[in-house]
Every structure is written in C-alpha cells, then in structure tokens.
Design a protein around this motif. Structure first.
Motif: not given
Length: 291
Positions: A25, A46, A48-49, A83
């Motif tokens: 992050m 990458t 997002d959360t 993910h």
C-alpha cells in the motif's frame, strides 16, 4: 514429492501470462512491477483495498508481533487470498545498525515470491548501507534545519512526534519546509521540542525505493537460478564452510572455503569450492598471522 521434475524448456514457462499480486500500500509496485514483468512476462496487480499497516507500522502505533519473515509471508498470503490469486510477491523492510558494521545504519529488505500453483516459496535478503534512517530529539529551528538537510528533505519525507516511542501528537507525510517548520513550532511551544525522524515508508523515501529495486533484482536472479536436476527455480546457497587457507601460514581462516547449493524441491545439492575465485586468503584476515 515424486521426482519434483518441472521439465521446463525455460523458467519463463512457469510464470508467463500469469497475474502476480504485489502486496503493498506504499507504492512499491513502481519499482517491482516493471522488473517482474520484464523478467517473467507476468501481469502485475496492486490491491486497491489491502492494509499492510494492520501487520505493524514503522512508527509503532500498531506493534509488530511477528518476525520480519513471518510478517512478509503473512502479508503476501493475505493479499493473494483477498484477490483470489495463486502468485504473489511482497517486501518487508527493517532498519537499524548494520550486522557487521555496528555503527553504520542499514536497510535490510526481505523479498518473497509465493507460487501456490507450483508449491514454491522463494525468499531473499538484501542489506544495504544506502539509507537515511535516523531520528533525533530537536529543540531549535536551527537543529531542525540541519537534521532535515542531512536526511535529504524534502525529497525524503519526515515524521514529527512528541517523543521517540510515543504515538501521541504524531505527524506524518511532512514533505515541504512550510509544513515542517509550522508543525515543529507547535511542538516547540507545547512540549519544548520534538522527536524528528525519517519516514521510512517506500513512497516517501526514494533511497529506500532504490534498495527495494536492488532486492527485487536479487530475487529475480534467484528465481532464474534453476536446479540442475529438476529445473526448479530458486537453486541457491544454503550453507557456507569457512577455512580458506592463509597464503603465509596455510592454516584455515574464517574466510569462505566452499558453499553448498541445495534445491528446495528435490533436495539435490552441489558443492562449490573457492566461491570468491581465490584459493588463498590475505594474511591480514588470518587470526594467526594477524591476531
């Protein structure tokens, strides 16, 4: 485990056109993604959360309860699970005195690649003295300017807090002189001074970002080193043997005589003598000739 044979024409077949999650992050994908894509043909993603700070922060608001390697592995696996991906990479940095040069600050970067599809975990450690890591209790504007200039500010961000180990009155992401002096003056008025430190988060520290790039290159080289027997990536040194003889007295020194490479998949191993391409050691490193 079977014979562990990958039977690749080349290691690129293992990763080509797969998605790779970069567990960060803090902007590390800026240096990691281009290198991994160029080396292996992966599509880097990458999240997002994904809050890597939940595993601990440099500034101590959230304590790190795991070792750096445990944190690294958990960070990578959590991002992969979040993910639904089977290929991930992560980085974890630690800062302090160099393990051999005790009065020199060092940046130790761990990198991990986890490939659940092929049951692979490849880890490297990279230690560099290229770091601006420092902190100081400061009680004047003149001291503040000296510290900031020495830390590479404003290209490198700074953090100000009430005390070194305190999470009270802490200010991060300070990246311009007006903000730095304004916040420091508030701390000076309220507490008579402040602890000022370098921001070691990658997106705020170009020097650390360069070391992460070097660590990624080291990881790529290790992945590209394949086992002579089963073609598994990550064929690397597992043991060192001291004993390189002194060129004067011929007695063994503490310098490296041989190394052993071992495969994590099939356990094949190879011994290499004189890894530094020398068969005798300089007498200055001999505990008998130069005690």
């Amino acid at each position: 485990m079977g014979d562990g044979k990958f039977k690749l024409k080349n290691f690129m077949e293992l990763f080509q056109n797969r998605k790779l999650i970069i567990a960060t992050m803090h902007g590390k994908e800026a240096v990691i993604a281009p290198l991994m894509t160029n080396a292996f043909g992966v599509d880097c993603i990458t999240p997002d959360t994904f809050n890597t700070d939940a595993l601990g922060t440099f500034t101590g608001e959230i304590e790190r309860t795991l070792t750096p390697l445990e944190t690294l592995r958990k960070k990578c696996l959590e991002a992969m699970k979040l993910h639904n991906m089977d290929l991930g990479i992560a980085n974890e940095g630690s800062f302090g005195a160099h393990p051999a040069l005790f009065f020199v600050p060092a940046d130790e970067e761990l990198m991990i690649l986890i490939d659940q599809k092929n049951d692979l975990e490849i880890v490297v450690k990279h230690i560099s003295t290229k770091t601006n890591f420092s902190g100081k209790l400061i009680k004047s504007v003149e001291e503040l300017k000296d510290f900031a200039n020495g830390a590479g500010f404003p290209e490198h961000a700074l953090i100000i807090r009430k005390e070194q180990s305190s999470s009270e009155a802490i200010y991060k992401n300070i990246q311009d002189w007006d903000s730095l002096q304004h916040i420091f003056q508030q701390m000076l008025n309220n507490f008579g001074g402040a602890f000022v430190e370098t921001d070691m988060r990658a997106m705020n520290n170009p020097t650390r970002m360069q070391v992460i790039k070097e660590a990624t290159e080291k990881l790529i080289a290790k992945i590209q080193s394949t086992c002579p027997q089963c073609d598994c990536p990550g064929f690397d040194i597992k043991e060192f043997k001291e004993g390189l003889p002194c060129e004067w007295c011929n007695r063994p020194t503490k310098s490296i005589l041989s190394v052993i490479y071992r495969c994590n998949k099939c356990e094949f191993q190879k011994k290499e003598w004189y890894p530094k391409q020398k068969e005798k050691e300089d007498p200055q490193y001999c505990q008998y000739c130069n005690p």
